[in-house]
Design an enzyme around this catalytic site. Sequence first.
Site, PDB file in Angstrom:
ATOM      1  N   VAL A  16      -8.988  -7.883 -16.818  1.00 39.10           N
ATOM      2  CA  VAL A  16      -7.854  -8.769 -16.517  1.00 39.10           C
ATOM      3  C   VAL A  16      -7.821  -9.114 -15.021  1.00 39.10           C
ATOM      4  CG1 VAL A  16      -5.358  -9.070 -16.684  1.00 39.10           C
ATOM      5  CG2 VAL A  16      -6.571  -7.751 -18.442  1.00 39.10           C
ATOM      6  N   ALA A  45      -7.185  -3.274  -5.138  1.00 39.83           N
ATOM      7  CA  ALA A  45      -7.498  -1.845  -5.221  1.00 39.83           C
ATOM      8  C   ALA A  45      -8.276  -1.554  -6.500  1.00 39.83           C
ATOM      9  CB  ALA A  45      -6.212  -1.021  -5.219  1.00 39.83           C
ATOM     10  N   LYS A 107       1.144  -2.213 -21.415  1.00 36.01           N
ATOM     11  CA  LYS A 107       2.061  -1.941 -22.560  1.00 36.01           C
ATOM     12  C   LYS A 107       2.344  -0.459 -22.721  1.00 36.01           C
ATOM     13  CE  LYS A 107      -2.027  -2.290 -25.119  1.00 36.01           C
ATOM     14  NZ  LYS A 107      -2.903  -3.280 -24.628  1.00 36.01           N
ATOM     15  N   GLU A 131       4.822 -10.314 -19.160  1.00 38.80           N
ATOM     16  CA  GLU A 131       4.449 -11.202 -20.265  1.00 38.80           C
ATOM     17  C   GLU A 131       3.146 -10.766 -20.938  1.00 38.80           C
ATOM     18  OE1 GLU A 131       6.172 -14.311 -21.470  1.00 38.80           O
ATOM     19  OE2 GLU A 131       4.919 -13.335 -22.921  1.00 38.80           O
ATOM     20  N   GLY A 136      -0.981 -10.527 -25.241  1.00 37.63           N
ATOM     21  CA  GLY A 136      -1.854 -11.129 -24.230  1.00 37.63           C
ATOM     22  C   GLY A 136      -1.419 -12.486 -23.718  1.00 37.63           C
ATOM     23  N   GLY A 189     -17.372  -6.123 -29.799  1.00 34.54           N
ATOM     24  CA  GLY A 189     -16.530  -5.771 -28.647  1.00 34.54           C
ATOM     25  C   GLY A 189     -15.037  -5.916 -28.927  1.00 34.54           C
ATOM     26  N   ASP A 203      -1.240   1.102 -30.860  1.00 39.00           N
ATOM     27  CA  ASP A 203      -1.181  -0.037 -29.942  1.00 39.00           C
ATOM     28  C   ASP A 203      -0.091  -1.020 -30.394  1.00 39.00           C
ATOM     29  OD1 ASP A 203      -2.648  -1.958 -27.892  1.00 39.00           O
ATOM     30  OD2 ASP A 203      -2.402  -3.089 -29.747  1.00 39.00           O
ATOM     31  N   LYS A 207       3.664  -2.161 -28.592  1.00 38.45           N
ATOM     32  CA  LYS A 207       4.107  -3.547 -28.419  1.00 38.45           C
ATOM     33  C   LYS A 207       5.411  -3.785 -29.186  1.00 38.45           C
ATOM     34  CE  LYS A 207      -0.635  -5.078 -27.790  1.00 38.45           C
ATOM     35  NZ  LYS A 207      -1.851  -5.463 -28.517  1.00 38.45           N
ATOM     36  N   GLY A 308      -8.121 -10.289 -24.207  1.00 35.53           N
ATOM     37  CA  GLY A 308      -9.222 -10.950 -23.497  1.00 35.53           C
ATOM     38  C   GLY A 308      -8.794 -11.198 -22.060  1.00 35.53           C
TER      39      GLY A 308
HETATM   40  N1  LIG Z   1      -8.213  -6.486 -21.574  1.00 36.74           N
HETATM   41  C1  LIG Z   1      -7.299  -7.099 -22.325  1.00 36.74           C
HETATM   42  O1  LIG Z   1      -7.614  -7.923 -23.169  1.00 36.74           O
HETATM   43  C2  LIG Z   1      -5.832  -6.773 -22.132  1.00 36.74           C
HETATM   44  C3  LIG Z   1      -4.881  -7.493 -22.878  1.00 36.74           C
HETATM   45  C4  LIG Z   1      -3.507  -7.221 -22.671  1.00 36.74           C
HETATM   46  C5  LIG Z   1      -3.152  -6.248 -21.770  1.00 36.74           C
HETATM   47  N2  LIG Z   1      -4.107  -5.552 -21.088  1.00 36.74           N
HETATM   48  C6  LIG Z   1      -3.670  -4.506 -20.158  1.00 36.74           C
HETATM   49  O2  LIG Z   1      -4.124  -4.837 -18.854  1.00 36.74           O
HETATM   50  C7  LIG Z   1      -4.398  -3.642 -18.138  1.00 36.74           C
HETATM   51  C8  LIG Z   1      -5.819  -3.700 -17.597  1.00 36.74           C
HETATM   52  O3  LIG Z   1      -6.729  -3.840 -18.661  1.00 36.74           O
HETATM   53  P1  LIG Z   1      -8.280  -4.131 -18.390  1.00 36.74           P
HETATM   54  O4  LIG Z   1      -8.867  -4.434 -19.724  1.00 36.74           O
HETATM   55  O5  LIG Z   1      -8.443  -5.124 -17.299  1.00 36.74           O
HETATM   56  O6  LIG Z   1      -8.779  -2.683 -17.893  1.00 36.74           O
HETATM   57  P2  LIG Z   1     -10.162  -2.296 -17.220  1.00 36.74           P
HETATM   58  O7  LIG Z   1     -11.179  -3.358 -17.450  1.00 36.74           O
HETATM   59  O8  LIG Z   1     -10.447  -0.899 -17.617  1.00 36.74           O
HETATM   60  O9  LIG Z   1      -9.817  -2.312 -15.647  1.00 36.74           O
HETATM   61  C9  LIG Z   1      -9.046  -1.324 -15.013  1.00 36.74           C
HETATM   62  C10 LIG Z   1      -9.188  -1.502 -13.503  1.00 36.74           C
HETATM   63  O10 LIG Z   1      -8.349  -0.542 -12.878  1.00 36.74           O
HETATM   64  C11 LIG Z   1      -9.095   0.128 -11.839  1.00 36.74           C
HETATM   65  N3  LIG Z   1      -8.560   1.463 -11.652  1.00 36.74           N
HETATM   66  C12 LIG Z   1      -8.526   2.492 -12.517  1.00 36.74           C
HETATM   67  N4  LIG Z   1      -7.930   3.567 -11.974  1.00 36.74           N
HETATM   68  C13 LIG Z   1      -7.586   3.187 -10.731  1.00 36.74           C
HETATM   69  C14 LIG Z   1      -6.947   3.852  -9.650  1.00 36.74           C
HETATM   70  N5  LIG Z   1      -6.539   5.108  -9.751  1.00 36.74           N
HETATM   71  N6  LIG Z   1      -6.741   3.148  -8.507  1.00 36.74           N
HETATM   72  C15 LIG Z   1      -7.163   1.873  -8.378  1.00 36.74           C
HETATM   73  N7  LIG Z   1      -7.764   1.193  -9.376  1.00 36.74           N
HETATM   74  C16 LIG Z   1      -7.982   1.850 -10.514  1.00 36.74           C
HETATM   75  C17 LIG Z   1     -10.526   0.131 -12.319  1.00 36.74           C
HETATM   76  O11 LIG Z   1     -11.365   0.288 -11.203  1.00 36.74           O
HETATM   77  P3  LIG Z   1     -12.986   0.231 -11.332  1.00 36.74           P
HETATM   78  O12 LIG Z   1     -13.287  -1.234 -11.601  1.00 36.74           O
HETATM   79  O13 LIG Z   1     -13.483   0.671 -10.008  1.00 36.74           O
HETATM   80  O14 LIG Z   1     -13.345   1.133 -12.469  1.00 36.74           O
HETATM   81  C18 LIG Z   1     -10.612  -1.246 -12.982  1.00 36.74           C
HETATM   82  O15 LIG Z   1     -10.935  -2.226 -12.020  1.00 36.74           O
HETATM   83  C19 LIG Z   1      -4.116  -2.487 -19.115  1.00 36.74           C
HETATM   84  O16 LIG Z   1      -2.801  -2.044 -18.944  1.00 36.74           O
HETATM   85  C20 LIG Z   1      -4.270  -3.152 -20.468  1.00 36.74           C
HETATM   86  O17 LIG Z   1      -3.516  -2.505 -21.490  1.00 36.74           O
HETATM   87  C21 LIG Z   1      -5.436  -5.799 -21.244  1.00 36.74           C
END
Ligand SMILES: NC(=O)c1ccc[n+]([C@@H]2O[C@H](COP(=O)([O-])OP(=O)(O)OC[C@H]3O[C@@H](n4cnc5c(N)ncnc54)[C@H](OP(=O)(O)O)[C@@H]3O)[C@@H](O)[C@H]2O)c1
Length: 434
Positions: A16, A45, A107, A131, A136, A189, A203, A207, A308
Amino acid sequence: MTPTPVRIGLLGCGNVGAALVGLVRDRAAEIEARTGLALEVTRVAVRSLARDRDVELDEGVLTTDADAVATSPDVDVVVEVIGGIEPARELIVAALRAGKPVVTANKELLANLGPELFVEADGAGLDLLFEAAVAGGIPLMRPLRESLVGEDITRVMGIVNGTTNFILTRMAESGASYAEALAEAQSLGYAERDPTADVEGYDAGAKAAIIATIAFGSRVVAGDVYHEGISNITPADLDFARQLGFVVKLLAVAERVEGPDGPEVGVRVHPAMVPAAHPLASVRDSFNAVFIEGASVGDLMFYGRGAGGGPTASAVLGDVIDAAANLRRGHGASLGTLAKATLRSIDELETAYYLNLEVADLPGVLATVAGVFGAHGVSIRSMEQEGLGEGARLVFITHRAVERDLQATLHELRDLDVVGRIVSVLRVVGADEG
Ligand SMILES: NC(=O)c1ccc[n+]([C@@H]2O[C@H](COP(=O)([O-])OP(=O)(O)OC[C@H]3O[C@@H](n4cnc5c(N)ncnc54)[C@H](OP(=O)(O)O)[C@@H]3O)[C@@H](O)[C@H]2O)c1
């Protein structure tokens, strides 16, 4: 008009976060022309500086010091897309205490500790917007918070987990088993290697808690939500459903019902048979949709990509612009007092049911079975008899019944000599459930 600079401090740069960096870069000029807000991601960060990232960031923007980003005087709006409870919670609190509105897609955090964070944001007069945390890219929280805030919402039903919707769609359309459809979702995936959170309804439950909180203005947390997953659904269930004019969906249902001492809120996640003509039935593959029933507005449906990087970043970006505009005005939006909801337990909830029983092919069996329904006050809406001999089945759809009465009926049916097996039981939602 002189543009207002909006410096975004991004916590997390994964799926994201990286999509948001690209979106801000691509859309900044048009957003500035339309809103007067000049967005720029100034601090990011992450956990590891060594990781390869598919994003363009200026020298020095990336850091592992998340706390410094959350509280930096050079940041106007903080975006939390790390996920999980800690350190996300403490970073959000630190940002709010440093006077910065926060946008989050988290969430899990909101479904467990949202109310305490909303109080923190309210106390500071700052936005905490989310939001992207539910469905998503689909605009849902803002319509519920703003457009529908005056509406008497009676029920919200959502397909809010793309993984399970993909699996159920594959099973229904290609006859794949649950295990085959799950393996396909994993190879594409759509499902994690450990799919428990999705397939067992956790999950969707998180929500559902957020949806209920915002739709009804009363506090519901993930632990309040009853949930059942899809791992016991068989292709035969989907086939029977189809023959009866239904499709099976994993639904998150939040409803407000009148209790003895005022309104109560029931929130649950379970597979349900939905009539093929219902708008939710046509939501296929990994798409999400949320169907809202309101006393004045009638029925509404929101449909789109529930996950996504791109869709989720789009929802985050909308919140960032909103938070920045409110910051320019001097005050964030409030969610109000959010008193704890009076919960109606699943035992007390009413719904219609589908039951499929293997029975002995003997005279009088139907009367015996129907007598058990009657003894527990469960009234039968339709019945079909299928097969002969060993394969004889009785398939019932009931009128609305109280869950406890239905469970008592099942208990007694299991003890009957003429009932070989209860093949399946599914709740029926969205039909004329009278
Ligand atoms: N992906 C989706 O489709 C989606 C949809 C709706 C909501 N969300 C929500 O959006 C959020 C992020 O999802 P994502 O899929 O983007 O996750 P992700 O790909 O796992 O990314 C997590 C990011 O957080 C960083 N991180 C982890 N621990 C950290 C810390 N202690 N300090 C600083 N940075 C840290 C990671 O760093 P590194 O890159 O260095 O590992 C990574 O860049 C979650 O809450 C998820 O539930 C995601």
